[in-house]
Design an enzyme around this catalytic site. Structure first.
Site, short mmCIF file in Angstrom:
data_model
loop_
_atom_site.label_atom_id
_atom_site.label_comp_id
_atom_site.label_asym_id
_atom_site.label_seq_id
_atom_site.Cartn_x
_atom_site.Cartn_y
_atom_site.Cartn_z
N ASP A 82 32.00 -13.37 8.34
CA ASP A 82 32.73 -13.21 7.08
C ASP A 82 33.89 -12.23 7.22
OD1 ASP A 82 30.63 -11.29 7.44
OD2 ASP A 82 30.73 -10.73 5.33
N GLU A 147 28.10 -9.59 6.25
CA GLU A 147 28.18 -8.18 6.67
C GLU A 147 29.04 -7.38 5.71
OE1 GLU A 147 29.49 -4.49 8.44
OE2 GLU A 147 30.81 -6.12 7.87
ZN ZN Z 1 33.38 -5.79 10.39
#
Ligand code: ZN
Length: 401
Positions: A82, A147
């Protein structure tokens, strides 16, 4: 290398293809990433598994290169798929175009954070497999969702799953940060996040009076104590060139909520502080200070936490950790300047460390401005390709421990 070489380079083509997938928050669609990684796995002739530890929208993709002694703890090469949102009007190149300019700079969201590292792992493994190399330890290459939102929907539940335990991970690599100089940071720990808020009750009434024990007075006392503490940290950082931001404790007033109208003294004010505690702070002592200041301010104050992470021991960077020795052996062999640091923000590596797995954060991007989460994020093609060579040595070393 010239512009035509950059255009035709196979590894740069894979990197740019991955960058063009807009796996961007909010609500990223990871399916094109998964599909792309399936093609990579096929090309590399490596088995691939896709896990969904939280829900169907947030995959964890794992490619595996089995070692000669698969019973030994494995090496995990982790990256996240992401990327953070973009404001295209502020970019000189389209943020998901992965265009190369005449200097060789590749522009896209994720060039630094951290699609580069994920693709460099695969490029390094492609080169190692072509050379006929084989290693003692199994290598897992993981690509995780979420994340940038804290890993609650991917890395955190994944590390707790029986599927993760079956990977028998003994050491992990994760992301670092670019460096404008020749020195590349290596992160062995993170600060402890403590997001605290004070619910401050006080005497309510008319704004024309001088009532005792108002919420505003109590807040003023607490804010004074916190800002004095903050000032000490600012001075330490300013006066000690060897310290980085990750080495000191940061504390910032981030939100203030309360009141009904300007001529009414409110019964309640709530003040929120973002706190990140350095490794030199005893967490229980810090908490005790917060409570002491709340008591001294006059009572009627509740101290609560939005985030209250516990202490996670740092990864050992001495001869007690053979993976560190192997990592350092590789960077020394390559003549790289590295600097051990505490990560100023949070990464998925903390979930590995929390599970007792040593982990290092490293992104081989020297002589590169730090542009993660910024406009015009870019990485130079040559820096990317040099990073592939760096990973070949590092992977060879840590998989041979
Ligand atoms: Zn990162």
């Amino acid at each position: 290398m010239s512009a035509t070489d950059w255009e035709s380079n196979e590894e740069l083509q894979y990197f740019r293809e991955y960058l063009r997938i807009p796996s961007v928050h909010p609500n990223p669609n990871y399916e094109p990433c998964v599909e792309f990684l399936r093609r990579q796995a096929k090309q590399l002739k490596l088995p691939i598994q896709v896990y969904y530890p939280a829900n169907e929208q947030n995959p964890v993709v794992v490619l595996t290169w089995k070692g000669l002694q698969p019973e030994l703890p494995s090496v995990l090469l982790n990256s996240h798929m992401d990327v953070v949102p973009v404001f295209p009007e502020n970019w000189i190149h389209p943020p998901f175009g992965a265009e190369i300019d005449e200097e060789g700079r590749i522009f896209a969201r994720g060039t630094q954070d951290m699609k580069c590292v994920g693709m460099q792992y695969l490029a390094a493994i492609r080169a190692l497999r072509k050379s006929g190399a084989q290693f003692k330890r199994t290598i897992h290459i993981s690509f995780v969702a979420d994340e940038e939102m804290g890993g609650r929907l991917a890395m955190r539940p994944f590390v707790d799953s029986k599927e993760f335990r079956a990977l028998n991970v003994g050491f992990g690599l994760d992301e670092g940060i670019a460096s404008p100089t020749s020195e590349i940071p290596v992160f062995y720990a993170e600060r402890t996040v403590r997001d605290v808020f004070f619910k401050i009750s006080g005497t309510a009434g008319h704004g024309s009076l001088l009532l005792p024990d108002t919420a505003g007075e109590k807040f003023s006392y607490i804010l004074g104590k916190i800002m004095a503490f903050r000032k000490v940290q600012c001075e330490r950082l300013a006066n000690s060139p060897e310290l980085s931001i990750g080495d000191v404790t940061t504390i910032n007033l981030t939100r203030l909520v309360g009141g009904v109208q300007s001529n009414v003294v409110p019964p309640l004010l709530t003040a929120f502080f973002d706190c990140r505690l350095a490794l030199d702070i005893e967490i229980h002592e810090f908490d005790a200070h917060l409570h002491k200041w709340a008591d001294e301010a006059g009572g009627g104050i509740e101290v609560e936490y939005e985030q209250k992470r516990g202490h996670i021991p740092p990864t050992a960077t001495d001869e007690t950790n053979p993976f560190w020795v192997a990592f350092k052996g590789a960077t020394d062999h390559l003549g790289l300047e590295i600097k051990l640091q505490v990560f100023p923000g949070g990464t998925d590596a903390r979930y590995l460390r929390k599970a007792g797995i040593p982990a290092l954060g490293f992104s081989p991007m020297s002589h590169t401005p730090v542009l993660l989460h910024d406009h015009d994020e870019f990485l130079h093609a040559e820096t990317y390709l040099k990073g592939v060579q760096i990973y070949q040595k590092i992977i060879a070393n840590v998989a041979s421990v």
